[in-house]
Design a protein around this motif. Sequence first.
Motif, PDB file in Angstrom:
ATOM      1  N   ARG A  20     -15.734   7.835  -9.182  1.00  0.00           N
ATOM      2  CA  ARG A  20     -15.403   8.324 -10.521  1.00  0.00           C
ATOM      3  C   ARG A  20     -13.890   8.505 -10.590  1.00  0.00           C
ATOM      4  O   ARG A  20     -13.310   9.238  -9.787  1.00  0.00           O
ATOM      5  N   LEU A  21     -13.267   7.838 -11.526  1.00  0.00           N
ATOM      6  CA  LEU A  21     -11.803   7.847 -11.589  1.00  0.00           C
ATOM      7  C   LEU A  21     -11.232   8.838 -12.592  1.00  0.00           C
ATOM      8  O   LEU A  21     -10.052   9.124 -12.560  1.00  0.00           O
ATOM      9  N   GLY A  22     -12.049   9.336 -13.493  1.00  0.00           N
ATOM     10  CA  GLY A  22     -11.565  10.277 -14.493  1.00  0.00           C
ATOM     11  C   GLY A  22     -11.815   9.755 -15.895  1.00  0.00           C
ATOM     12  O   GLY A  22     -12.663   8.891 -16.114  1.00  0.00           O
ATOM     13  N   PHE A  23     -11.068  10.282 -16.839  1.00  0.00           N
ATOM     14  CA  PHE A  23     -11.231   9.937 -18.239  1.00  0.00           C
ATOM     15  C   PHE A  23      -9.979   9.242 -18.768  1.00  0.00           C
ATOM     16  O   PHE A  23      -8.876   9.469 -18.271  1.00  0.00           O
ATOM     17  N   VAL A  24     -10.144   8.434 -19.767  1.00  0.00           N
ATOM     18  CA  VAL A  24      -9.021   7.701 -20.378  1.00  0.00           C
ATOM     19  C   VAL A  24      -8.054   8.710 -20.991  1.00  0.00           C
ATOM     20  O   VAL A  24      -8.456   9.604 -21.730  1.00  0.00           O
ATOM     21  N   SER A  25      -6.770   8.561 -20.687  1.00  0.00           N
ATOM     22  CA  SER A  25      -5.758   9.433 -21.285  1.00  0.00           C
ATOM     23  C   SER A  25      -4.970   8.706 -22.369  1.00  0.00           C
ATOM     24  O   SER A  25      -4.425   9.332 -23.268  1.00  0.00           O
ATOM     25  N   ASP A  26      -4.935   7.380 -22.271  1.00  0.00           N
ATOM     26  CA  ASP A  26      -4.153   6.612 -23.242  1.00  0.00           C
ATOM     27  C   ASP A  26      -4.584   5.146 -23.175  1.00  0.00           C
ATOM     28  O   ASP A  26      -5.335   4.758 -22.279  1.00  0.00           O
ATOM     29  N   VAL A  27      -4.114   4.359 -24.108  1.00  0.00           N
ATOM     30  CA  VAL A  27      -4.362   2.915 -24.096  1.00  0.00           C
ATOM     31  C   VAL A  27      -3.033   2.192 -24.270  1.00  0.00           C
ATOM     32  O   VAL A  27      -2.084   2.739 -24.822  1.00  0.00           O
ATOM     33  N   GLU A  28      -2.979   0.978 -23.755  1.00  0.00           N
ATOM     34  CA  GLU A  28      -1.794   0.138 -23.920  1.00  0.00           C
ATOM     35  C   GLU A  28      -2.174  -0.976 -24.894  1.00  0.00           C
ATOM     36  O   GLU A  28      -3.116  -1.726 -24.655  1.00  0.00           O
ATOM     37  N   ILE A  29      -1.453  -1.059 -26.000  1.00  0.00           N
ATOM     38  CA  ILE A  29      -1.766  -2.015 -27.056  1.00  0.00           C
ATOM     39  C   ILE A  29      -0.629  -3.009 -27.213  1.00  0.00           C
ATOM     40  O   ILE A  29       0.548  -2.624 -27.229  1.00  0.00           O
ATOM     41  N   ASN A  30      -0.978  -4.274 -27.324  1.00  0.00           N
ATOM     42  CA  ASN A  30       0.004  -5.313 -27.621  1.00  0.00           C
ATOM     43  C   ASN A  30       0.338  -5.183 -29.102  1.00  0.00           C
ATOM     44  O   ASN A  30      -0.515  -5.400 -29.963  1.00  0.00           O
TER      45      ASN A  30
END
Length: 78
Positions: A20-30
Motif C-alpha cells: 500500500r503506497l498511500g493516497f493520491v496527493s496531486d496529478v500531473e497534467i499535460n
Amino acid sequence: MFKASELRQKEIINISDGKRLGFVSDVEINMETGIIEAIIIPSEGKLFRVLSKDNDILIPWTEIKKIGLDVILIDKNP
C-alpha cells in the motif's frame, strides 16, 4: 468517467508486491493536451506537507492498471 479530485480518495496499491503506497496527493497534467500524465503520492514518512515536493513519488499513468471504487492498482517494479 471520473473527476481528477476523486482520485485523492483512492488508495494506491502496487500489484507486483501488494504494498500500500498511500493516497493520491496531486496529478500531473499535460497543459497542451489536457491529459493526466501521472499521479503523485507523498513519500513515506512525510508527516507534514511542507512546501518541498522533492521526495514525492511520481506514478506514470501508463503504470496504472485499474481504477476501482476505493483503490488504484498499479504495476511498479522496484
